[in-house]
Write a protein that holds these residues in place. Structure first.
Motif, short mmCIF file in Angstrom:
data_model
loop_
_atom_site.label_atom_id
_atom_site.label_comp_id
_atom_site.label_asym_id
_atom_site.label_seq_id
_atom_site.Cartn_x
_atom_site.Cartn_y
_atom_site.Cartn_z
N PRO A 1 0.93 -1.23 0.15
CA PRO A 1 -0.17 -0.27 0.07
C PRO A 1 0.91 1.39 -0.06
O PRO A 1 0.57 2.21 -0.63
CB PRO A 1 -0.83 -0.16 1.45
CG PRO A 1 -1.10 -1.51 1.64
CD PRO A 1 0.41 -1.93 1.13
N ARG A 2 1.90 1.43 0.99
CA ARG A 2 2.97 2.49 0.88
C ARG A 2 3.63 2.64 -0.38
O ARG A 2 3.82 3.77 -1.06
CB ARG A 2 3.68 2.30 1.98
CG ARG A 2 4.78 3.54 2.15
CD ARG A 2 5.57 3.45 3.47
NE ARG A 2 6.39 1.97 3.53
CZ ARG A 2 7.56 1.96 3.18
NH1 ARG A 2 8.19 3.09 2.82
NH2 ARG A 2 8.25 0.94 2.97
N PRO B 1 10.38 8.35 -6.27
CA PRO B 1 9.91 9.00 -5.01
C PRO B 1 10.68 8.64 -3.93
O PRO B 1 11.23 7.45 -3.67
CB PRO B 1 8.45 8.72 -4.98
CG PRO B 1 8.43 7.53 -5.51
CD PRO B 1 9.36 7.57 -6.84
N ASP B 2 10.88 9.61 -2.89
CA ASP B 2 11.53 9.20 -1.67
C ASP B 2 10.64 8.41 -0.88
O ASP B 2 9.48 8.51 -0.86
CB ASP B 2 11.76 10.60 -0.85
CG ASP B 2 12.74 11.44 -1.43
OD1 ASP B 2 13.81 10.85 -2.29
OD2 ASP B 2 12.84 12.62 -1.32
N GLY B 3 11.31 7.47 0.10
CA GLY B 3 10.36 6.66 0.99
C GLY B 3 10.30 5.27 0.32
O GLY B 3 9.61 4.30 1.19
N LEU B 4 10.79 5.16 -0.84
CA LEU B 4 10.49 3.55 -1.29
C LEU B 4 11.52 2.60 -0.47
O LEU B 4 12.57 3.07 -0.09
CB LEU B 4 11.12 3.50 -2.89
CG LEU B 4 9.87 4.22 -3.76
CD1 LEU B 4 10.44 3.92 -5.15
CD2 LEU B 4 8.37 3.34 -3.65
N PRO B 5 11.19 1.45 -0.23
CA PRO B 5 12.15 0.43 0.25
C PRO B 5 13.40 0.42 -0.58
O PRO B 5 13.34 0.49 -1.68
CB PRO B 5 11.43 -0.74 0.12
CG PRO B 5 9.71 -0.53 0.19
CD PRO B 5 9.78 0.92 -0.55
N ALA B 6 14.58 0.29 0.28
CA ALA B 6 15.84 0.41 -0.41
C ALA B 6 15.97 -0.89 -1.48
O ALA B 6 16.49 -0.56 -2.68
CB ALA B 6 16.77 0.26 0.51
N ASP B 7 15.50 -1.91 -1.23
CA ASP B 7 15.69 -3.10 -2.38
C ASP B 7 14.85 -2.81 -3.28
O ASP B 7 15.13 -2.99 -4.56
CB ASP B 7 15.08 -4.36 -1.58
CG ASP B 7 14.01 -4.56 -0.86
OD1 ASP B 7 13.30 -3.40 -0.84
OD2 ASP B 7 13.71 -5.72 -0.49
#
Length: 408
Positions: free
Chosen positions: A72-73, A89-95
């Motif tokens: 969802p995020r 976009p900022d905030g995506l999981p690093a992987d």
């Protein structure tokens, strides 16, 4: 389900065991695949049967996103990522970020000169392409059993208008003037679709309805993706050739190149992407032609497609016209499989006047041999069909699903 599945392979020895299991447990299956990677854009490769190859990068990543509750995020963040050159976009999981940065890059063999020529080709042939994507390709998808079942039982099957709009976006984006440019959207569309495919591979095997109908344990293999790919550019070019549309060799090669890049960005390995139309036709004869068949799911999907025009029908576009056009493009056998009625009036008009109509449009004939209003009907049909399939494509958000079709 009869054949060795990826699950069985992984049990035989982990991720690297896939290759070993393929060679040891199913040598007969491996020999079925005869198309040589020497005919691909890579020019070489392992030559593995693509039915046993999926997406080793995207599949475990998206499965992890789903299982740890990040989807969802991620979907909310990716709604803001719409242009090829736009930063993630900022905030995506690093992987996920690391994967997407790799996945969005054009391969070294991308040719900007050919892409510019493809723009010119799309500008000139846009109306034809819209019709062919919608009917030659869209309707053909309903007689590709694995694709029809995957669509019907996945989340997309619950809202076919939305599902078709998302598919249409691919056709719209690849045909736009800025398709692969920084301010275009084709790269974004392909990368998001690649994530969706990985999610479907994770989710669909959990559907009891899909399990009962499917003859595989994991959907959307590399072979399945190539089947779908051939239902698009290969089928489109065959129809344009059959219609005697004059296409310069450079434009033909450029159109193919735009779709070769799409295949790469969708996660198809370069060793499976044909390097020429001759190789594409050769591969299609092996992977596409033999698999076409009717399914209950495909018949239902075809009926939905044929009713799409109702919302904008102004006396030109209707189910009977679209049905006749489908029969004209795909032939009697597929039309019968899809339970499309015969419409003698429209069938006769298309059989008699379509080729002269194309000839007049292309300047090969000076005058249309039929009544002027018949020419107008055909021209309007082209425009209306394009409107049906591509009108809302620009505003569609392609998102990672979390469920299968709740109704099935």
């Amino acid at each position: 389900m009869g054949e060795l599945s990826r699950r069985d392979m992984l049990k035989a020895g982990g991720a690297l065991g896939t290759l070993g299991a393929l060679g040891i447990a199913a040598p007969a299956q491996a020999r079925v695949w005869t198309w040589s990677p020497s005919g691909s854009v890579a020019g070489a490769g392992a030559g593995l049967d693509p039915r046993w190859v999926w997406d080793e990068e995207a599949d475990p990543l998206v499965a992890s996103l789903i299982d740890r509750g990040d989807v969802p995020r991620v979907n909310a963040l990716l709604r803001t990522w719409t242009k090829n050159g736009q930063p993630l976009p900022d905030g995506l999981p690093a992987d996920l970020r690391d994967f997407m940065e790799r996945a969005r890059r054009l391969p070294p063999w991308a040719d900007r000169g050919k892409l510019a020529t493809a723009v010119a080709f799309n500008d000139k042939r846009g109306l034809y392409l819209g019709v062919l994507y919608g009917f030659a390709s869209g309707m053909m998808s309903t007689v590709i059993p694995k694709e029809a079942r995957a669509v019907y039982y996945s989340q997309g099957g619950a809202d076919m208008k939305d599902r078709i709009s998302k598919t249409a976006k691919l056709g719209y984006d690849i045909g736009s003037r800025k398709a692969y440019d920084a301010d275009g959207e084709m790269i974004v569309t392909c990368v998001k679709t690649r994530l969706v495919h990985a999610a479907v591979r994770h989710l669909l095997p959990k559907s009891p309805y899909w399990q009962k109908s499917a003859d595989e344990e994991i959907p959307i293999s590399q072979a399945d993706m190539m089947v779908t790919w051939h239902s698009l550019p290969t089928t489109v070019m065959k129809n344009l050739t059959a219609w005697k549309v004059p296409i310069p060799a450079g434009e033909s090669a450029a159109f193919l190149h735009s779709w070769q890049l799409a295949a790469h960005l969708l996660g198809i390995k370069d060793e499976y992407i044909p390097a020429s139309w001759e190789e594409a036709d050769s591969q299609a004869r092996q992977v596409l032609d033999p698999v076409l068949a009717p399914t209950p799911e495909g018949v239902k999907l075809a009926d939905i497609l044929l009713n799409l025009g109702a919302a904008i029908d102004a006396g030109i576009l209707s189910k009977r016209v679209l049905g006749a056009f489908t029969r004209f493009l795909l032939g009697d056998q597929i039309a019968e499989w899809l339970k499309i009625s015969r419409y003698p009036f429209w069938d006769g008009i298309l059989d008699t006047f379509w080729e002269p109509f194309i000839a007049v449009r292309e300047g090969v004939l000076e005058r249309f041999p039929g009544a002027g209003n018949t020419y107008w009907l055909f021209d309007e049909l082209l425009r209306k069909v394009v409107l049906v399939y591509l009108s809302e494509a620009r505003r569609i958000s392609i998102e990672i699903p979390l469920t299968n079709n709740p109704e099935h």
